[in-house]
Motif scaffolding. Structure first.
Motif, PDB file in Angstrom:
ATOM      1  N   TYR A 193     -57.020  63.904  34.399  1.00 11.21           N
ATOM      2  CA  TYR A 193     -56.193  64.889  33.358  1.00 11.21           C
ATOM      3  C   TYR A 193     -55.194  64.744  34.256  1.00 11.21           C
ATOM      4  CZ  TYR A 193     -59.953  64.703  30.101  1.00 11.21           C
ATOM      5  OH  TYR A 193     -60.923  64.186  29.510  1.00 11.21           O
ATOM      6  N   SER A 194     -53.673  64.356  33.898  1.00 12.39           N
ATOM      7  CA  SER A 194     -52.771  65.090  34.197  1.00 12.39           C
ATOM      8  C   SER A 194     -51.435  65.648  33.253  1.00 12.39           C
ATOM      9  CB  SER A 194     -51.783  63.102  34.100  1.00 12.39           C
ATOM     10  OG  SER A 194     -50.617  63.442  35.374  1.00 12.39           O
ATOM     11  N   THR A 195     -50.535  65.470  33.592  1.00 11.29           N
ATOM     12  CA  THR A 195     -49.859  66.515  33.023  1.00 11.29           C
ATOM     13  C   THR A 195     -48.012  66.234  32.417  1.00 11.29           C
ATOM     14  OG1 THR A 195     -49.145  67.983  33.226  1.00 11.29           O
ATOM     15  CG2 THR A 195     -49.222  67.539  35.118  1.00 11.29           C
ATOM     16  N   ASP A 196     -47.812  67.261  31.169  1.00  5.66           N
ATOM     17  CA  ASP A 196     -46.609  67.144  30.787  1.00  5.66           C
ATOM     18  C   ASP A 196     -45.035  66.924  32.106  1.00  5.66           C
ATOM     19  OD1 ASP A 196     -47.456  69.340  30.692  1.00  5.66           O
ATOM     20  OD2 ASP A 196     -45.755  70.154  29.375  1.00  5.66           O
ATOM     21  N   GLU A 221     -44.737  66.652  41.097  1.00  2.51           N
ATOM     22  CA  GLU A 221     -45.148  65.536  42.169  1.00  2.51           C
ATOM     23  C   GLU A 221     -46.535  65.346  42.616  1.00  2.51           C
ATOM     24  OE1 GLU A 221     -42.393  66.786  45.573  1.00  2.51           O
ATOM     25  OE2 GLU A 221     -40.829  67.254  44.113  1.00  2.51           O
ATOM     26  N   ALA A 222     -47.304  66.313  42.717  1.00  2.00           N
ATOM     27  CA  ALA A 222     -48.711  65.546  43.322  1.00  2.00           C
ATOM     28  C   ALA A 222     -49.391  65.064  42.286  1.00  2.00           C
ATOM     29  CB  ALA A 222     -49.537  67.063  43.977  1.00  2.00           C
ATOM     30  N   LYS A 223     -49.033  65.385  41.021  1.00  2.00           N
ATOM     31  CA  LYS A 223     -49.757  64.928  39.982  1.00  2.00           C
ATOM     32  C   LYS A 223     -49.508  63.656  39.715  1.00  2.00           C
ATOM     33  CE  LYS A 223     -52.675  66.997  37.094  1.00  2.00           C
ATOM     34  NZ  LYS A 223     -54.228  67.203  37.672  1.00  2.00           N
ATOM     35  N   LEU A 224     -48.758  63.631  39.823  1.00  2.00           N
ATOM     36  CA  LEU A 224     -47.659  61.932  39.400  1.00  2.00           C
ATOM     37  C   LEU A 224     -47.869  61.606  40.749  1.00  2.00           C
ATOM     38  CD1 LEU A 224     -45.856  60.119  38.068  1.00  2.00           C
ATOM     39  CD2 LEU A 224     -44.213  60.848  39.946  1.00  2.00           C
ATOM     40  N   MET A 225     -47.555  61.572  42.203  1.00  2.00           N
ATOM     41  CA  MET A 225     -48.716  60.755  43.090  1.00  2.00           C
ATOM     42  C   MET A 225     -49.982  60.940  42.684  1.00  2.00           C
ATOM     43  SD  MET A 225     -47.253  62.322  46.605  1.00  2.00           S
ATOM     44  CE  MET A 225     -47.231  63.597  46.235  1.00  2.00           C
ATOM     45  N   GLY A 226     -50.997  61.653  42.508  1.00  2.00           N
ATOM     46  CA  GLY A 226     -52.585  61.703  42.003  1.00  2.00           C
ATOM     47  C   GLY A 226     -52.671  59.825  40.546  1.00  2.00           C
ATOM     48  N   LEU A 247     -58.863  56.646  33.397  1.00  2.00           N
ATOM     49  CA  LEU A 247     -57.913  56.743  32.124  1.00  2.00           C
ATOM     50  C   LEU A 247     -57.346  58.239  32.672  1.00  2.00           C
ATOM     51  CD1 LEU A 247     -60.987  57.435  28.822  1.00  2.00           C
ATOM     52  CD2 LEU A 247     -58.570  56.203  29.034  1.00  2.00           C
ATOM     53  N   ILE A 248     -55.895  57.764  32.510  1.00  2.00           N
ATOM     54  CA  ILE A 248     -54.875  58.919  32.723  1.00  2.00           C
ATOM     55  C   ILE A 248     -54.765  59.964  31.609  1.00  2.00           C
ATOM     56  CG2 ILE A 248     -52.987  59.802  33.774  1.00  2.00           C
ATOM     57  CD1 ILE A 248     -53.604  57.344  35.899  1.00  2.00           C
ATOM     58  N   ILE A 249     -55.081  60.782  30.897  1.00  2.00           N
ATOM     59  CA  ILE A 249     -55.156  61.577  29.775  1.00  2.00           C
ATOM     60  C   ILE A 249     -54.305  62.937  29.974  1.00  2.00           C
ATOM     61  CG2 ILE A 249     -55.483  62.432  27.685  1.00  2.00           C
ATOM     62  CD1 ILE A 249     -58.238  61.095  28.091  1.00  2.00           C
ATOM     63  N   ARG A 250     -52.674  62.337  29.793  1.00  2.00           N
ATOM     64  CA  ARG A 250     -51.493  63.801  29.909  1.00  2.00           C
ATOM     65  C   ARG A 250     -51.754  64.720  29.162  1.00  2.00           C
ATOM     66  NH1 ARG A 250     -46.959  59.662  31.215  1.00  2.00           N
ATOM     67  NH2 ARG A 250     -46.987  58.570  33.107  1.00  2.00           N
ATOM     68  N   ILE A 251     -51.628  65.995  29.166  1.00  2.00           N
ATOM     69  CA  ILE A 251     -51.745  66.559  27.980  1.00  2.00           C
ATOM     70  C   ILE A 251     -50.421  67.739  28.761  1.00  2.00           C
ATOM     71  CG2 ILE A 251     -53.987  66.660  27.384  1.00  2.00           C
ATOM     72  CD1 ILE A 251     -54.876  68.516  29.225  1.00  2.00           C
TER      73      ILE A 251
END
Ligand SMILES: NC(=O)c1ccc[n+]([C@@H]2O[C@H](COP(=O)([O-])OP(=O)(O)OC[C@H]3O[C@@H](n4cnc5c(N)ncnc54)[C@H](OP(=O)(O)O)[C@@H]3O)[C@@H](O)[C@H]2O)c1
Length: 284
Positions: A94-97, A128-133, A145-149
């Motif tokens: 799970y990632s982020t806006d 930044e860290a979520k993007l590098m992940g 699956l990378i699900i951005r919420i």
């Protein structure tokens, strides 16, 4: 993984109702940053899918706690994605806006929200860290699956909805930020969407949030109306609440890829608010 967080608890509840074998781990059972332990765990349990709900989610803390932020949001998911790829396991992350810049001008540029392939440019260390992940997971293979919420809410843990209910019940008047725009995402909708995506052969990045676009002020008033909480609310600018980490002014996500592959499934803020309130009432 991360089974005691907001999203992890929702997954545990849903999977307990389904006829699906699963194991739930948090920190105490399995530290996601211990790659050797994760590899052994995967060999022992042989899952088809790993759901990574663990993360470093303290957005302000991430501005100074570089080590934990990078470890949990970048290095650990990167290593687990590689292990999963090698073992033929689908890795759900799970990632982020917050991977986007959130410039207010983007409200005009992307009125339906940021598309999946919009340029990324996080404005804080957590983003930044979520993007590098995300980038490391993308390099690990194709079976992820990378699900951005965004603006995650539920009956569990700490979140905006629960904070508003508490403040609204305690205080006569609240000032609420009215110049940051996006859409909330409810944990039960995230679980539902993930299960739907997993039933398709589609992999890669998805955006999942509720429909529409709101400010925090709009969202809070919708919560108070539905909960029958009588509190005076006043809209204010973000400068009224200085935060350690910069927040995006615009963070709506375009969910069209999910809608296309799910036959038009969409989620709605009013439904989410009602369901969280009902869950909170039945647990009190
Ligand atoms: N919350 C939001 O508004 C939001 C918005 C967009 C995206 N997301 C993403 O959505 C996902 C779920 O968020 P959430 O709000 O459910 O998070 P959360 O409530 O903070 O849960 C994260 C869980 O991971 C656990 N954890 C921490 N370090 C760990 C480790 N080394 N090994 C195993 N578990 C560990 C935490 O335990 P402790 O509590 O003991 O540390 C916690 O139980 C995350 O990827 C987050 O980045 C969240």
């Amino acid at each position: 993984m991360g089974a005691k967080g907001q999203l992890g608890l929702e997954w545990t509840k849903r999977l307990s109702r389904e006829n699906l074998a699963f194991t739930a781990t948090d920190y105490q059972e399995l530290d996601i940053s211990d790659t050797e332990a994760v590899a052994l765990y995967l060999d022992e349990h042989k899952p088809d899918v790993v759901l990574n709900c663990a993360a470093y989610t303290n957005v302000d803390g991430a501005e100074s706690d570089f080590k934990a932020n990078n470890l949990l949001n970048h290095s650990a998911p990167a290593a687990i994605a590689e292990l999963c790829d090698a073992k033929g396991i689908v890795f759900v992350h799970y990632s982020t806006d917050y991977v986007f810049s959130g410039n207010i001008e983007d409200k005009q540029a992307y009125p339906l929200g940021y598309p999946i392939d919009a340029p990324v440019n996080p404005v804080n260390k957590y983003g930044e860290a979520k993007l590098m992940g995300e980038q490391a997971i993308q390099q690990s293979g194709k079976n992820y699956l990378i699900i951005r919420i965004a603006w995650l809410c539920s009956a569990y843990g700490k979140n905006f909805m629960k904070t508003m209910i508490r403040f609204g019940s305690e205080k006569p008047k609240l000032t609420i930020v009215n110049d940051q725009f996006g859409s909330p995402t409810f944990t039960f909708d995230v679980v539902d969407a993930t299960l739907r995506i997993l039933q398709t052969p589609e992999r890669g990045i998805f955006h999942v949030t509720t429909e529409g676009m709101y400010s925090w002020f709009d969202f809070a008033n919708a919560i108070f109306n539905e909960a029958g909480i009588k509190v005076e609310t006043e809209p204010v600018g973000s400068d009224a609440y200085p935060m350690v980490a910069k927040r995006p002014a615009y963070s709506k996500l375009d969910t069209s890829r999910f809608k296309e592959i799910s036959g038009g499934v969409s989620y709605h803020m009013a439904d989410g608010i009602k369901r969280v309130l009902s869950e909170l009432n039945s647990s009190s």
